[in-house]
Design an enzyme around this catalytic site. Structure first.
Site, short mmCIF file in Angstrom:
data_model
loop_
_atom_site.label_atom_id
_atom_site.label_comp_id
_atom_site.label_asym_id
_atom_site.label_seq_id
_atom_site.Cartn_x
_atom_site.Cartn_y
_atom_site.Cartn_z
N TRP A 70 -27.52 -19.48 -37.81
CA TRP A 70 -28.34 -20.19 -38.59
C TRP A 70 -27.94 -21.69 -38.15
CZ3 TRP A 70 -27.28 -19.47 -44.65
CH2 TRP A 70 -25.38 -20.21 -45.20
N THR A 115 -19.89 -15.59 -40.19
CA THR A 115 -19.91 -17.02 -40.97
C THR A 115 -20.96 -18.04 -40.14
OG1 THR A 115 -17.18 -16.84 -39.91
CG2 THR A 115 -18.59 -19.04 -39.83
N GLU A 116 -21.54 -18.50 -40.28
CA GLU A 116 -22.78 -19.07 -40.39
C GLU A 116 -23.43 -18.15 -39.56
OE1 GLU A 116 -23.02 -22.22 -40.84
OE2 GLU A 116 -20.91 -22.79 -40.69
N LEU A 117 -24.01 -17.12 -40.06
CA LEU A 117 -24.64 -15.74 -40.06
C LEU A 117 -24.87 -15.54 -38.36
CD1 LEU A 117 -28.16 -16.35 -41.68
CD2 LEU A 117 -25.48 -15.44 -42.40
#
Lengths: 394, 454
Positions: free
Chosen positions: A297, A143-145
């Site tokens: 990220w 999730t979301e890097l």
């Protein structure tokens, strides 16, 4: 050789309806608003963008390739509210030029709170991708890097040999995201690092008229990619799929840019397009990428502060995951699914106070006026859910 | 730049936000070197506690021009460029013409007749002053409302005009309707630009029961003014829409909160208690929405028990609210401590877990800023000017008592919400300064006189 590696994130959470402390029922999700939003994004982004991708894959006879990660919550909602979108993704899957990545089914922050729950969600998601797209994902993106060394180890334990993460300046130092790296303690895993400069040129700056490079053309962008040639192997362009048509409206020319980009890139025989697993198969690693602390990220901080930056977020997450055992002990599938839908990172993102006063990027698809409203609503839902557990969890 | 400023209340003689705002703004202007001559009606009650005190005319015999004006001196030297004069007029703060009639004529005092020339006094239903003064608005004539308040307003205008004769200034700045006739009179007689400052309108105070004479005075003031300052966009919209004022001359200057105002005085002994406290602080009157506060209280008590509701303030609806609380069966949970001042205000903020402002119509609303500067999170009506300014506040439609209750419960139940609202909110308020508000005000002055203010 410079390989362009596109990965697009497709995610939509189950947004909550307005839930007051006086509400009694257990219907937490705003079905109508979620449906309307999915259909809007389908019309503006998913359908036209998928059509362009299919056209490009056919035109370039397999030399154009992309990867997607579709969250389970997005897939469920597409299935329910926009079946043609799901069908168009299946068509893309059948071209053989599209790779689907693994993530947590609920686009959750479970890695931070429960390894057991995390693993279950990854398995659930993998099964769904296998069923819908008839391929087994071999590459993992959280999730979301959100990433650290430990995540690489856990992903390896779940059978993944490639993990995507952010190419954060403070970790790369002088090194380039154009190479592949290993996590220090898990040498069997290859890391693909997001080239945030080139990714953000498309995702954030494309229509920014104040930007010195405006307007961005496919030829100009292909030149920048060409500059990587000889200085690295990959150009990892990771972004939200909603970039096409939603964050950057069709009127900005984003679809034309996309349409022309493959030919511009392929004009040089040294360039090609590869999916993440192809990149990992084709290129060696160039050292260790040591990430002891969590990165992501998100925002300029590239840390967890978008979801865990204030006391409300920490409190909401803690209270949610505290219920895990009690929820699972009930054996109530509906309850478990509700609890898991509450785990989508978006719910906590809406509680972020970081840029609230400036009212910037956190506004996208945000159903709340303020982070406080978001917290209050979430906690009211959680309170109701807790009530369904009986005395066990109290 | 020199400003002839007309107000009708000033600390410590205050009962509402206007005096606080006038004080803050004057200090801000003082900081920027603007010379303010602040003209006030004589305070109704006198305590010598704070910033300014009254010097009787006998001590000022060297100032024959303003023989009827008392000088207020500033013993703490808070002001470098501001002077204060009180005129022997009684403009009871937040007076309504109907209130004065009810209280009877004994409230009307004209103490300043200390040998000065005859000034038209209010006398039963007789026109009190030259009608020309108020620019065509009849203010003193017979009316089914008591003429007394209007007569005092008229006297204020006459005396202010007389005082102005001996003064040098560049413009006139008048705060709210009671001073507009005086503002018009002074500006006309000296051919200076007039700035009127709208802290509230008749629509805010009276809802649908607008007093036509007050409306007329407000309208005349706004139309006579070169520039109109409103305390919020909410108020600006009313001024443009209901008073037909040219929007090009209407500016918004938000209020602020005293920079050194928050934790003054000695530390108070810690408060020990089990109950959470939800605070209402303001005049208990229709405009402030006290009945919505009680309705929300009842809803809160349905899901939480250890809560008390404090309604601090006085007003025409105090008794009805006490009765309403009793009638709802929550009388034992609602406290009415009356009107609070000074340390009592600080004390009540220290006790409060959340401050609620359920105003039906609030042109600005300084109290939420004060609450936040005392580290109390706030829930404010969306129908308030301050809602335009504050981001770290919970906002609710005043009529949506369920949502108000929902938010009160959330703040009381979730310490992280309380803390986040408190920390971000108090930081946000700390950045609002009267110095900045005064700078915005000076831009309006510059536009009014057509040259730089300093």
């Amino acid at each position: 050789m410079a390989s362009v590696c596109f990965y697009f994130q497709v995610h939509q959470p189950f947004r909550l309806r307005r839930f007051s402390i006086f509400d009694r029922g257990a219907d937490y999700f705003d079905d109508r608003a979620n449906r309307d939003l999915i259909r809007r994004v389908a019309d503006k982004c998913y359908l036209p963008a998928n059509a362009v991708m299919l056209e490009l894959i056919r035109k370039h006879e397999g030399r154009f390739r992309v990867a997607y990660s579709l969250s389970g919550t997005a897939l469920e909602q597409l299935q329910r509210c926009a079946p043609p979108v799901l069908e168009s993704f299946r068509r893309l899957a059948r071209t053989g030029a599209v790779e689907f990545l693994s993530e947590t089914y609920y686009h959750s922050l479970s890695f931070l709170y429960s390894r057991e729950e995390f693993a279950e969600q990854v398995r659930l998601h993998r099964a769904l991708v296998e069923r819908l797209f008839e391929q087994t994902p071999t590459v993992f993106r959280n999730t979301e890097l959100i990433y650290n060394n430990e995540l690489a180890k856990v992903a390896a334990g779940l059978g993944y040999k490639v993990v995507l993460c952010e190419g954060a300046d403070h970790i790369l130092g002088y090194r380039s995201p154009a190479f592949l790296y290993n996590p220090p303690s898990t040498p069997g895993v290859k890391l693909l690092l997001k080239n945030y400069r080139l990714s953000d040129d498309i995702a954030f700056r494309f229509s920014d008229q104040a930007w010195a490079e405006y307007p961005l053309t496919a030829d100009k962008f292909a030149d920048w990619i060409q500059q990587v040639n000889g200085h690295g192997h990959v150009v990892n362009l990771f972004m939200d799929y909603e970039t096409f048509g939603e964050h950057q409206w069709a009127e900005t020319g984003i679809f034309e840019f996309l349409r022309h980009l493959p030919r511009a890139v392929l004009r040089s025989r040294d360039n090609d397009f590869k999916t993440p697993s192809q990149c990992a198969a084709a290129y060696p690693t160039s050292g260790e990428y040591d990430v002891p602390h969590m990165i992501s990220w998100a925002d300029v901080e590239r840390d967890l502060s978008a979801w865990l930056g204030n006391a409300m977020q920490a409190n909401a997450l803690h209270e949610l995951y505290r219920l895990e055992q009690a929820v699972k002990q009930t054996g109530d599938e509906k309850l478990l699914d509700d609890w898991r839908k509450l785990q989508s990172s978006d719910h906590f993102y809406y509680m972020c106070t970081k840029y609230f006063a400036d009212g910037t990027v956190h506004k996208y698809f945000n159903p709340y006026d303020t982070p406080y409203d978001s917290f209050i609503n979430f906690m009211n839902v959680l309170d109701n859910l807790r009530g369904r557990l009986g005395s066990a969890a109290k | 730049m020199k400003v002839f400023m007309l107000g009708w209340e000033f600390p410590p003689f205050i009962s509402g936000g206007l005096g606080t705002a006038c004080h803050g703004l004057t200090r801000g202007l003082d900081h920027h070197g603007v010379e303010v001559l602040f003209v006030l009606p004589r305070p109704v009650e006198s305590t010598s506690a704070t910033h300014v005190r009254i010097v009787s005319p006998a001590n000022l015999s060297d100032q024959p021009e303003d023989d009827e004006a008392d000088e207020l001196v500033d013993p703490q030297a808070l002001f470098r460029h501001a002077r204060f004069r009180t005129l022997p007029v009684t403009l009871h703060p937040y007076a309504r013409p109907e209130d004065l009639r009810a209280r009877g004529r004994t409230r009307i005092t004209t103490r300043g007749a200390s040998g000065g020339p005859a000034v038209p006094h209010a006398s039963d239903g007789q026109p009190a002053a030259e009608p020309a003064l108020t620019h065509g608005v009849r203010t003193g004539g017979p009316d089914h409302y008591g003429g007394d308040l209007f007569a005092e307003i008229e006297r204020y205008a006459v005396l202010a005009r007389r005082l102005a004769r001996g003064q040098k200034f560049d413009l006139v700045h008048a705060h709210d309707w009671m001073t507009y006739p005086a503002g018009i009179a002074v500006a006309l007689s000296r051919s200076k630009p007039l700035v009127v400052h709208v802290h509230s309108t008749e629509f805010d105070r009276s809802g649908l029961h607008v007093n036509q004479r007050i409306y007329d005075i407000e309208r005349a003031g706004m139309h006579a003014a070169t520039r109109v300052i409103c305390v919020s966009h909410l108020t600006r919209n009313i001024v443009v829409k209901h008073y037909a004022v040219d929007p090009r001359k209407v500016e918004v200057v938000y209020n602020a909160v005293e920079e050194d105002g928050a934790p003054a005085g000695p530390p108070l002994p810690p408060i020990t208690r089990d109950d959470k406290i939800v605070l209402f602080l303001g005049r208990i009157t229709m405009q402030k929405g006290p009945e919505y506060f009680l309705a929300a209280a009842k809803r809160v008590l349905e899901v939480m028990d250890n809560v008390r509701f404090v309604m601090a303030g006085s007003g025409d609806m105090t008794r009805p609210m006490i009765e309403l609380a009793a009638g709802m069966g929550i009388g034992h949970k609602v406290l009415f401590p009356g009107f609070l001042r000074g340390d009592d205000v600080r004390r009540i903020f220290e006790m409060a877990d959340v401050y609620v402002m359920p105003s039906v119509s609030e042109p600005f609303g300084i109290t939420p800023l004060e609450a936040l500067s005392h580290d109390v999170p706030v829930i404010i009506s969306k129908q308030s000017g301050v809602a335009e300014l504050l981001t770290h506040a919970l906002k609710v439609d005043f009529w949506d008592v369920d949502e108000m209750a929902n938010k009160i419960v959330a703040v009381l139940r979730h310490p992280p919400l309380h803390a986040t609202l408190r920390d971000h909110g108090s930081f946000e308020v700390s950045r609002l300064s009267w110095t900045d508000a005064a700078a915005n005000c000076m831009k309006v002055y510059e536009a009014a006189v057509g040259r730089p203010a300093n």
